[in-house]
Motif scaffolding. Structure first.
Motif, short mmCIF file in Angstrom:
data_model
loop_
_atom_site.label_atom_id
_atom_site.label_comp_id
_atom_site.label_asym_id
_atom_site.label_seq_id
_atom_site.Cartn_x
_atom_site.Cartn_y
_atom_site.Cartn_z
N GLY A 183 0.81 -1.21 0.00
CA GLY A 183 0.00 0.00 0.00
C GLY A 183 0.84 1.26 0.00
O GLY A 183 0.58 2.20 -0.76
N MET A 184 1.86 1.30 0.83
CA MET A 184 2.74 2.46 0.93
C MET A 184 3.45 2.73 -0.39
O MET A 184 3.47 3.87 -0.88
CB MET A 184 3.77 2.24 2.04
CG MET A 184 4.77 3.37 2.20
SD MET A 184 5.98 3.03 3.51
CE MET A 184 6.91 1.67 2.77
N ASN A 185 4.01 1.69 -0.99
CA ASN A 185 4.73 1.87 -2.25
C ASN A 185 3.82 2.25 -3.41
O ASN A 185 4.16 3.10 -4.23
CB ASN A 185 5.51 0.60 -2.58
CG ASN A 185 6.75 0.44 -1.73
OD1 ASN A 185 7.69 1.21 -1.83
ND2 ASN A 185 6.76 -0.55 -0.87
N SER A 186 2.66 1.62 -3.49
CA SER A 186 1.74 1.91 -4.58
C SER A 186 1.24 3.35 -4.52
O SER A 186 1.21 4.06 -5.53
CB SER A 186 0.55 0.94 -4.54
OG SER A 186 0.97 -0.40 -4.73
N LEU A 187 0.86 3.80 -3.33
CA LEU A 187 0.38 5.17 -3.18
C LEU A 187 1.49 6.19 -3.43
O LEU A 187 1.27 7.23 -4.06
CB LEU A 187 -0.21 5.36 -1.78
CG LEU A 187 -1.56 4.69 -1.54
CD1 LEU A 187 -1.88 4.67 -0.06
CD2 LEU A 187 -2.66 5.39 -2.32
N PHE A 188 2.69 5.89 -2.94
CA PHE A 188 3.79 6.83 -3.13
C PHE A 188 4.15 6.96 -4.61
O PHE A 188 4.40 8.08 -5.10
CB PHE A 188 5.01 6.38 -2.34
CG PHE A 188 6.19 7.29 -2.49
CD1 PHE A 188 6.17 8.57 -1.98
CD2 PHE A 188 7.32 6.87 -3.18
CE1 PHE A 188 7.26 9.42 -2.14
CE2 PHE A 188 8.41 7.71 -3.34
CZ PHE A 188 8.38 8.99 -2.82
#
Length: 272
Positions: free
Chosen positions: A70-75
């Motif tokens: 989630g963190m990587n996709s959103l960033f």
């Protein structure tokens, strides 16, 4: 501290290389390449055992993997829309809020207010024509970044070496694979794209996450969160050197306010 700083530099320059790869595979495709390659490298070198762990251990790994994807996709959705330095500055609110929430000191509110002032300045002066979707993605990634810090510390306590990270990265890769394949298709199989994706994975996942996991064994989660105060400045530098994203005085002042707030929070935490 050296482990954290090394992870910061590697992560931000890896993110700038990822932006160069977006035209080839898209943001979701690059995230998938990054996570899959990182998982394979970590599994190869760590060779984590899968037996002897409790249900709580596996729940921690699963939650860590969800936070990672989630963190990587959103960033990556954020840096596809707004400059790297601005995205990291907005994302950094997550760890900073975590440090304020866990410090329980009145002075921490001063540092939080200073950081908020920097973000407001960045939004009003540093990002003319602000892409609201990109900013929202960066803020959401910041929330998951705070969760990542807590889950990384818990994983490091439950699993030896970097075994927990390898397992969590595998979870993240499996969750990301369908989205990346649907988004990028056969572009993920292009040799040049694969090579650049592998470089992004090593710079942005394998090296920084391993260094941070090791650092969190000696640092409390609150201290780690505020010690990452160089993230916005490192991101702005990488964006300028690799992507040619020049900074105006407003951006420099805004990022500087966030960095100063974080340094102040570090000193406050150290004096407890």
């Amino acid at each position: 501290m050296a482990l954290v700083i090394g992870g910061i530099v590697s992560l931000q320059f890896g993110s700038s290389v990822a932006v160069l790869l977006f035209p080839r595979a898209g943001a979701l495709g690059v995230v998938t390449l990054r996570l899959v390659v990182a998982a394979l490298v970590l599994l190869l070198f760590c060779r984590p055992r899968v037996r002897g762990y409790t249900r709580g251990d596996w729940a921690t790994v699963l939650a860590f993997g969800v936070a990672l994807v989630g963190m990587n996709s959103l960033f990556y959705q954020a840096i596809d829309r707004i400059p790297l330095g601005a995205a990291v500055t907005l994302e950094f609110l997550g760890p900073l809020i975590l440090s304020v929430a866990t410090s329980r000191r009145l002075l921490s509110l001063v540092w939080a207010a200073l950081a908020l002032g920097g973000v407001v300045l960045l939004g009003r002066e540093g990002l003319d024509g602000l892409n609201l979707v990109g900013a929202a993605c960066a803020l959401a990634a910041g929330g998951l970044w705070a969760a990542y810090i807590l889950l990384s510390a818990r994983t490091g306590q439950r699993f030896p070496q970097a075994d927990g990270l390898a397992l969590a990265m595998t979870v993240a890769a499996l969750l990301s694979l369908p989205l990346g394949a649907l988004s990028a298709g056969t572009a993920l199989l292009d040799p040049v794209t694969l090579g650049l994706g592998a470089a992004v994975a090593l710079m942005s996942s394998v090296l920084p996450y391993t260094l941070e996991l090791l650092a969190l064994r000696k640092l409390p989660a609150s201290g780690f969160a505020v010690m990452m105060s160089l993230e916005p400045a490192a991101a702005a530098t990488a964006g300028f050197l690799v992507l040619g994203q020049a900074l105006g005085w407003a951006e420099i002042v805004a990022i500087g306010l966030v960095v100063v707030a974080s340094v102040g929070a570090v000193r406050s935490a150290a004096s407890r």
